[in-house]
Write an enzyme that holds these catalytic residues in place. Structure first.
Site, PDB file in Angstrom:
ATOM      1  N   CYS A 374       0.819  -1.205   0.000  1.00 50.13           N
ATOM      2  CA  CYS A 374       0.000   0.000   0.000  1.00 50.13           C
ATOM      3  C   CYS A 374       0.857   1.260   0.000  1.00 50.13           C
ATOM      4  CB  CYS A 374      -0.935  -0.021   1.204  1.00 50.13           C
ATOM      5  SG  CYS A 374      -1.967  -1.482   1.180  1.00 50.13           S
ATOM      6  N   TYR A 404      21.146  -8.364  -0.028  1.00 51.96           N
ATOM      7  CA  TYR A 404      20.358  -7.235   0.482  1.00 51.96           C
ATOM      8  C   TYR A 404      18.903  -7.304   0.035  1.00 51.96           C
ATOM      9  CZ  TYR A 404      25.023  -5.646   1.512  1.00 51.96           C
ATOM     10  OH  TYR A 404      26.301  -5.582   1.971  1.00 51.96           O
TER      11      TYR A 404
HETATM   12  C1  LIG Z   1      31.983  -2.901   7.119  1.00 54.97           C
HETATM   13  C2  LIG Z   1      31.372  -3.462   5.902  1.00 54.97           C
HETATM   14  N1  LIG Z   1      32.037  -4.405   5.219  1.00 54.97           N
HETATM   15  C3  LIG Z   1      31.518  -4.966   4.106  1.00 54.97           C
HETATM   16  C4  LIG Z   1      30.288  -4.570   3.627  1.00 54.97           C
HETATM   17  C5  LIG Z   1      29.758  -5.245   2.405  1.00 54.97           C
HETATM   18  O1  LIG Z   1      29.507  -4.370   1.376  1.00 54.97           O
HETATM   19  P1  LIG Z   1      29.106  -4.948  -0.053  1.00 54.97           P
HETATM   20  O2  LIG Z   1      28.032  -5.924   0.147  1.00 54.97           O
HETATM   21  O3  LIG Z   1      28.663  -3.746  -0.807  1.00 54.97           O
HETATM   22  O4  LIG Z   1      30.331  -5.594  -0.624  1.00 54.97           O
HETATM   23  C6  LIG Z   1      29.575  -3.574   4.289  1.00 54.97           C
HETATM   24  C7  LIG Z   1      28.273  -3.109   3.769  1.00 54.97           C
HETATM   25  O5  LIG Z   1      27.577  -2.301   4.291  1.00 54.97           O
HETATM   26  C8  LIG Z   1      30.133  -3.002   5.461  1.00 54.97           C
HETATM   27  O6  LIG Z   1      29.489  -2.056   6.144  1.00 54.97           O
END
Ligand SMILES: Cc1ncc(COP(=O)(O)O)c(C=O)c1O
Length: 447
Positions: A374, A404
């Protein structure tokens, strides 16, 4: 008789474009014109497990771990569990020789319950609670990355023996990522800025705590970085800082953790970070900076999350309705949306979408794939081309949803979170089951 039956060779020319930069490496189209991943038809997954479902190609994910190890043979690769963490994923990445980065007691518990060696776990978090620090201590994690002054005091008081720690610093690098994920710039909540001596002060305080064994520095520049030069700048600044620490305190730090943030393609033609070129750049930058400061080369750790898990995932949805707004857009409404993929609303992310259960020879139409929630902004893909004969019951597949998505999913509108279905060698198995309304009701303690 259809055109395809008369001219079978048309099939390959007319199948949707499944760019290998975006889809899992094992993606194909079967004899019934259905999209398959690891030999399993996505339409069969939709039938068996329902929709929406996250599909995860185990060998694709494992292959990306192996590639990291091959391209960076001397570095430690620590998979960032925040991208996607289940017991199976923790097992796969560690079996492939990676360490694991966690950022909450929950992620730590998943890793431990998968049997990950705690020495190979790196604990992150800009607001670790006392309970989380105690959990990390009790588990005996290999390293804790310190992110605030309060944490220095709290951790020192919590520990009963010496703990290896890193200090997270922000090197003041704008990697031109979305504001919400630009973590290398100074004005944000993570780490201690190199500017104005703030990182110096944190290091001084950590060194003053006998139970904290400072072994290195950490930085993370942001997400979806596609230009390697930002990492060269990071190495320059971080080695300079490490050299200064040696001058100021006589301590030689041996570890430099450069975080993750390695960019991947979500739609055809998107740039992505070239790992070989990153390896060459890091090597070069380390040679230069270490020679300039006469500093011994530290061990490098990289923490990719998205680049390991992102392209192994595809989400399958079922079309619920197709709405043509006179004078406006055509909306293809599906049974998922911002609860299983909040990245569009959060970051304005773009996705590819393909019809997965059949081949259509209808002319393409420009449509918006909208979610079921919604919110007017609940759109999964705007202005994408899909066959004009889409109808309720069709199965749509969105690639690039391994990282993610499950980890950012919500139960908005009391819609349970989708299952994760792993596929490998023509077989599928559920890693995480669908969250049911009963699950949601079970959390209610009084009426
Ligand atoms: C400290 C740290 N390491 C690694 C990552 C992984 O980032 P990505 O998934 O963009 O490689 C993040 C993502 O927020 C992070 O905060």
């Amino acid at each position: 008789m259809t055109l395809l039956e008369i001219f079978p060779s048309l099939r390959s020319a007319m199948t949707p474009r499944l760019d290998p930069a975006v889809w899992p490496a094992s993606t194909h189209v079967d004899d019934h014109d259905r999209i398959t991943v690891a030999g399993v038809a996505l339409a069969d997954i939709a039938d068996q497990y329902g929709t929406p479902s996250y599909v995860l190609d185990e060998l694709d994910l494992r292959h990306r771990c192996r590639t990291y190890r091959e391209v960076f043979p001397e570095a430690e690769i620590a998979y960032a569990g925040k991208a996607l963490l289940t017991r199976a994923v923790a097992t796969w990445v560690t079996e492939e020789g990676l360490s694991l980065d966690v950022c909450s007691a929950g992620e730590l518990a998943i890793a431990l319950s998968a049997g990950v060696n705690p020495r190979r776990i790196i604990m992150h978090g800009n607001a670790k609670t006392p309970a989380e620090l105690s959990a990390a201590r009790d588990a005996g994690v290999g390293r804790i990355v310190i992110d605030s002054h309060a944490e220095i005091t709290l951790l020192a008081a919590t520990l009963t023996r010496r703990q290896n720690v890193l200090v997270r610093v922000t090197p003041g690098i704008d990697a031109h990522t979305h504001r919400a994920v630009a973590t290398g710039v100074t004005d944000q909540k993570f780490g201690f800025p190199l500017e104005h001596g703030q990182a110096d002060e944190a290091v001084r305080r950590v060194l003053g705590q006998p139970r904290l064994n400072l072994i290195g520095l950490h930085c993370h520049l942001g997400s979806q970085i596609t230009e390697v030069e930002h990492f060269r700048t990071a190495v320059d600044r971080m080695i300079a800082q490490m050299a200064q620490i040696r001058i100021d305190h006589g301590t030689i730090l041996t570890e430099l953790n450069l975080g993750g943030g390695h960019g991947i393609s979500y739609v055809c033609g998107d740039p992505q970070l070239d790992l070989s070129s990153l390896a060459a750049t890091l090597d070069d930058a380390l040679d230069d900076a270490c020679a300039r400061h006469r500093f011994p080369r530290p061990r490098i750790t990289l923490e990719p999350g998205r680049a390991v898990a992102g392209r192994a995932g595809v989400t399958v949805y079922r079309v619920v309705s197709v709405k043509h707004v006179t004078g406006g857009r055509t909306f293809v409404c599906v049974d998922g949306g911002m609860s299983d993929n909040p990245r569009v609303a959060l970051y304005g992310a773009h996705y590819s979408v393909a019809l997965a259960n059949r081949h259509s020879i209808a002319a393409p139409a420009v449509v918006t794939v909208a979610g079921r929630h919604c919110e007017a902004g609940d759109e999964l893909a705007v202005d994408v081309q899909l066959p004009s004969d889409l109808h309720p019951g069709d199965v749509l597949a969105v690639p690039g949803t391994g990282a993610y998505h499950h980890s950012l999913a919500s139960t908005y509108n009391a819609v349970g979170r989708p299952p994760i279905v792993a596929v490998r060698d023509g077989r599928s198995r559920e890693l995480i089951r669908r969250e049911t309304v009963e699950d949601l009701l079970r959390r209610e303690v009084s009426g």
